[in-house]
Design a protein around this motif. Structure first.
Motif, PDB file in Angstrom:
ATOM      1  N   ILE A 152       0.789  -1.243   0.035  1.00 31.58           N
ATOM      2  CA  ILE A 152       0.112   0.046  -0.005  1.00 31.58           C
ATOM      3  C   ILE A 152       0.964   1.342   0.032  1.00 31.58           C
ATOM      4  CG2 ILE A 152      -1.518   1.334   1.358  1.00 31.58           C
ATOM      5  CD1 ILE A 152      -2.767  -1.634   2.157  1.00 31.58           C
ATOM      6  N   PHE A 153       1.955   1.222   0.821  1.00 30.12           N
ATOM      7  CA  PHE A 153       2.856   2.372   0.964  1.00 30.12           C
ATOM      8  C   PHE A 153       3.465   2.454  -0.458  1.00 30.12           C
ATOM      9  CE2 PHE A 153       7.230   3.773   1.252  1.00 30.12           C
ATOM     10  CZ  PHE A 153       6.952   5.062   2.167  1.00 30.12           C
ATOM     11  N   GLU A 154       3.811   1.585  -1.190  1.00 25.20           N
ATOM     12  CA  GLU A 154       4.648   1.878  -2.426  1.00 25.20           C
ATOM     13  C   GLU A 154       3.827   2.109  -3.547  1.00 25.20           C
ATOM     14  OE1 GLU A 154       7.830   1.564  -3.473  1.00 25.20           O
ATOM     15  OE2 GLU A 154       8.378   1.185  -1.371  1.00 25.20           O
ATOM     16  N   ALA A 155       2.496   1.628  -3.448  1.00 27.70           N
ATOM     17  CA  ALA A 155       1.120   2.023  -4.258  1.00 27.70           C
ATOM     18  C   ALA A 155       1.169   3.556  -4.351  1.00 27.70           C
ATOM     19  CB  ALA A 155       0.110   1.159  -4.204  1.00 27.70           C
ATOM     20  N   ILE A 156       1.003   4.225  -3.058  1.00 27.66           N
ATOM     21  CA  ILE A 156       0.817   5.457  -2.966  1.00 27.66           C
ATOM     22  C   ILE A 156       2.091   6.035  -3.625  1.00 27.66           C
ATOM     23  CG2 ILE A 156       0.634   7.506  -1.355  1.00 27.66           C
ATOM     24  CD1 ILE A 156      -0.729   5.253   0.633  1.00 27.66           C
ATOM     25  N   CYS A 157       3.445   5.753  -3.325  1.00 28.93           N
ATOM     26  CA  CYS A 157       4.407   6.108  -3.853  1.00 28.93           C
ATOM     27  C   CYS A 157       4.286   6.396  -5.393  1.00 28.93           C
ATOM     28  CB  CYS A 157       5.630   5.743  -3.407  1.00 28.93           C
ATOM     29  SG  CYS A 157       6.279   5.793  -1.715  1.00 28.93           S
ATOM     30  N   THR A 191       4.841  16.807 -15.265  1.00 26.49           N
ATOM     31  CA  THR A 191       6.422  17.495 -15.751  1.00 26.49           C
ATOM     32  C   THR A 191       6.861  16.876 -16.902  1.00 26.49           C
ATOM     33  OG1 THR A 191       7.640  15.663 -14.814  1.00 26.49           O
ATOM     34  CG2 THR A 191       6.950  17.751 -13.177  1.00 26.49           C
ATOM     35  N   LYS A 192       6.065  15.730 -17.403  1.00 23.44           N
ATOM     36  CA  LYS A 192       6.650  15.001 -18.745  1.00 23.44           C
ATOM     37  C   LYS A 192       8.103  14.767 -18.677  1.00 23.44           C
ATOM     38  CE  LYS A 192       3.140  16.327 -21.794  1.00 23.44           C
ATOM     39  NZ  LYS A 192       2.083  16.959 -20.682  1.00 23.44           N
ATOM     40  N   SER A 193       8.775  14.496 -17.548  1.00 25.20           N
ATOM     41  CA  SER A 193      10.190  14.428 -17.140  1.00 25.20           C
ATOM     42  C   SER A 193      10.559  12.821 -17.443  1.00 25.20           C
ATOM     43  CB  SER A 193      10.440  14.916 -15.993  1.00 25.20           C
ATOM     44  OG  SER A 193      11.546  14.085 -15.272  1.00 25.20           O
ATOM     45  N   PHE A 194      11.691  12.530 -17.856  1.00 27.94           N
ATOM     46  CA  PHE A 194      12.083  11.157 -18.052  1.00 27.94           C
ATOM     47  C   PHE A 194      12.340  10.575 -16.663  1.00 27.94           C
ATOM     48  CE2 PHE A 194      15.821   8.312 -18.402  1.00 27.94           C
ATOM     49  CZ  PHE A 194      15.299   7.126 -19.027  1.00 27.94           C
ATOM     50  N   VAL A 195      12.941  11.208 -15.766  1.00 29.56           N
ATOM     51  CA  VAL A 195      13.510  10.730 -14.527  1.00 29.56           C
ATOM     52  C   VAL A 195      12.143  10.230 -13.832  1.00 29.56           C
ATOM     53  CG1 VAL A 195      14.439  11.303 -12.373  1.00 29.56           C
ATOM     54  CG2 VAL A 195      15.237  12.390 -14.546  1.00 29.56           C
ATOM     55  N   PHE A 196      11.037  10.946 -13.672  1.00 29.41           N
ATOM     56  CA  PHE A 196       9.878  10.549 -13.031  1.00 29.41           C
ATOM     57  C   PHE A 196       9.359   9.396 -13.619  1.00 29.41           C
ATOM     58  CE2 PHE A 196       9.755  15.010 -11.342  1.00 29.41           C
ATOM     59  CZ  PHE A 196       9.867  14.674  -9.950  1.00 29.41           C
ATOM     60  N   GLY A 197       9.134   9.287 -14.891  1.00 28.41           N
ATOM     61  CA  GLY A 197       8.810   8.081 -15.913  1.00 28.41           C
ATOM     62  C   GLY A 197       9.361   7.081 -15.369  1.00 28.41           C
ATOM     63  N   PHE A 198      10.787   7.030 -15.073  1.00 31.24           N
ATOM     64  CA  PHE A 198      11.591   5.919 -15.036  1.00 31.24           C
ATOM     65  C   PHE A 198      11.465   5.344 -13.564  1.00 31.24           C
ATOM     66  CE2 PHE A 198      15.712   4.355 -13.135  1.00 31.24           C
ATOM     67  CZ  PHE A 198      16.289   3.327 -13.753  1.00 31.24           C
ATOM     68  N   PHE A 199      11.283   6.339 -12.707  1.00 36.25           N
ATOM     69  CA  PHE A 199      11.025   5.871 -11.413  1.00 36.25           C
ATOM     70  C   PHE A 199       9.603   5.373 -11.177  1.00 36.25           C
ATOM     71  CE2 PHE A 199      14.738   8.444  -9.854  1.00 36.25           C
ATOM     72  CZ  PHE A 199      15.145   7.441  -9.078  1.00 36.25           C
ATOM     73  N   SER A 200       8.529   5.848 -11.964  1.00 33.48           N
ATOM     74  CA  SER A 200       7.263   5.240 -12.183  1.00 33.48           C
ATOM     75  C   SER A 200       7.491   3.750 -12.320  1.00 33.48           C
ATOM     76  CB  SER A 200       6.616   5.805 -12.960  1.00 33.48           C
ATOM     77  OG  SER A 200       6.142   7.233 -12.579  1.00 33.48           O
ATOM     78  N   ILE A 201       8.318   3.463 -13.358  1.00 29.03           N
ATOM     79  CA  ILE A 201       8.319   1.988 -13.939  1.00 29.03           C
ATOM     80  C   ILE A 201       8.948   1.229 -12.553  1.00 29.03           C
ATOM     81  CG2 ILE A 201       9.540   0.583 -15.489  1.00 29.03           C
ATOM     82  CD1 ILE A 201       9.245   2.740 -17.520  1.00 29.03           C
ATOM     83  N   LEU A 202       9.964   1.761 -12.147  1.00 29.23           N
ATOM     84  CA  LEU A 202      10.839   1.006 -11.115  1.00 29.23           C
ATOM     85  C   LEU A 202       9.788   0.732 -10.046  1.00 29.23           C
ATOM     86  CD1 LEU A 202      14.007   0.477 -10.865  1.00 29.23           C
ATOM     87  CD2 LEU A 202      14.142   2.329  -9.315  1.00 29.23           C
ATOM     88  N   ILE A 203       9.333   1.710  -9.463  1.00 28.12           N
ATOM     89  CA  ILE A 203       8.354   1.354  -8.141  1.00 28.12           C
ATOM     90  C   ILE A 203       7.203   0.571  -8.699  1.00 28.12           C
ATOM     91  CG2 ILE A 203       6.681   2.469  -6.352  1.00 28.12           C
ATOM     92  CD1 ILE A 203       8.610   5.018  -6.854  1.00 28.12           C
ATOM     93  N   GLY A 204       6.698   0.511  -9.956  1.00 31.27           N
ATOM     94  CA  GLY A 204       5.780  -0.280 -10.411  1.00 31.27           C
ATOM     95  C   GLY A 204       6.220  -1.813 -10.327  1.00 31.27           C
ATOM     96  N   ILE A 205       7.325  -1.986 -10.581  1.00 30.06           N
ATOM     97  CA  ILE A 205       8.019  -3.375 -10.624  1.00 30.06           C
ATOM     98  C   ILE A 205       7.997  -3.750  -9.028  1.00 30.06           C
ATOM     99  CG2 ILE A 205      10.069  -4.766 -10.909  1.00 30.06           C
ATOM    100  CD1 ILE A 205      10.722  -3.025 -13.168  1.00 30.06           C
TER     101      ILE A 205
END
Lengths: 170, 105
Positions: A117-122, A133-147
């Motif tokens: 639940i904590f990670e899902a909020i993140c 922001t259409k920023s690549f960094v946030f997109g990258f982290f989204s995928i990482l946290i998604g995994i």
């Protein structure tokens, strides 16, 4: 000797510690995925891993009780504890009846459910940031946290599966 | 575990082992001896059961030697004895009823 490993399933982690012990390497310390081993007689110890109910108060009580019962608390990390006993003292299993086994897997499941639940909020925050922001960094982290969220969900599901197996044995 | 459901085997034998003051390791050993090695309590199982029984006031802390950080001893309470004998009564009824099957053995 130090080894770095990431385990999600404490049963598989336990089997690995057992294999290391049978090869003459006894776990001495665990911290953030780093396992420190020292030489021992091959097969000298039997290892068990447990998750405590809460991480304040109960810790000393639990450790004192285990030592009184002839079990050594090798390492503690957050609510996780690594326990061992000499193999010559006979078989060593922390939980010996179905009810207490179910309780243990329920504790582990709830622990990882909380983390999910904590990670899902993140993840949600990261996705919003990525979209805005259409920023690549946030997109990258989204995928990482998604995994990470998917990996955590898999553990929750595995614990649930084990609980249902045990309930069928009752 | 509500007060009307049968006792689990672990709880039954733990109560039996604390009829006199007994500590953690002593309980594991005594239960092993009584059952001829059939019921071996894991220390985690025992720890959980003791906390449950303390909460239900079926057992109480008998002694704790704070100076030497020595073993805590536990003893069954009146409530615990009541629950134990209630279970024994239930088991006796089972044995009595089982006699219906005797001719078929």
């Amino acid at each position: 000797m130090k080894k770095f490993r990431l385990y999600y399933d404490k049963d598989i982690e336990q089997d690995w510690l057992q294999k290391m012990s049978s090869e003459g390497w006894a776990l001495k310390n665990f911290f953030l995925g780093v396992y420190t081993f020292v030489p021992c007689e091959p097969g000298e110890y039997i290892y068990q891993i447990d998750l405590l109910d809460s991480w304040n108060g109960a810790k000393e009580d639990f450790a004192a009780f285990m030592e009184d019962s002839g079990v050594e608390v090798v390492s503690q990390w957050y609510r996780w504890v690594y326990l061992r006993r000499k193999a010559e003292d006979g078989p060593f299993e922390m939980y010996t009846d179905i009810d207490s086994k179910i309780n243990q897997y329920t504790r582990i499941k709830d622990f990882f459910l909380g983390a999910t639940i904590f990670e899902a909020i993140c993840l949600l925050v990261e996705i919003i940031a990525a979209v805005q922001t259409k920023s690549f960094v946030f997109g990258f982290f989204s995928i990482l946290i998604g995994i990470i969220v998917l990996a955590l969900l898999r553990i929750v599901w595995r614990c649930q599966w084990k609980i249902e197996q045990l309930q069928r044995e009752k | 575990m509500d007060s009307n459901s049968p006792l689990t085997e672990s709880i039954f034998y733990i109560l039996l082992a604390v009829r006199k003051p007994n500590h953690g390791y002593g309980i594991i050993q005594e239960v092993g001896e009584i059952t001829g090695g059939r019921v071996i309590l894991g220390p985690g199982t025992l720890y959980g059961a003791i906390n449950l029984l303390l909460d239900k006031k079926w057992i109480a802390l008998y002694s704790e030697d704070k100076t030497s950080r020595k073993k805590k001893e536990y003893l069954i309470t009146e409530q615990g004895k009541e629950a134990f004998f209630k279970e024994v009564k239930r088991l006796k009824e089972l044995i009595q009823d089982a006699k219906l099957m005797e001719g078929l053995a």
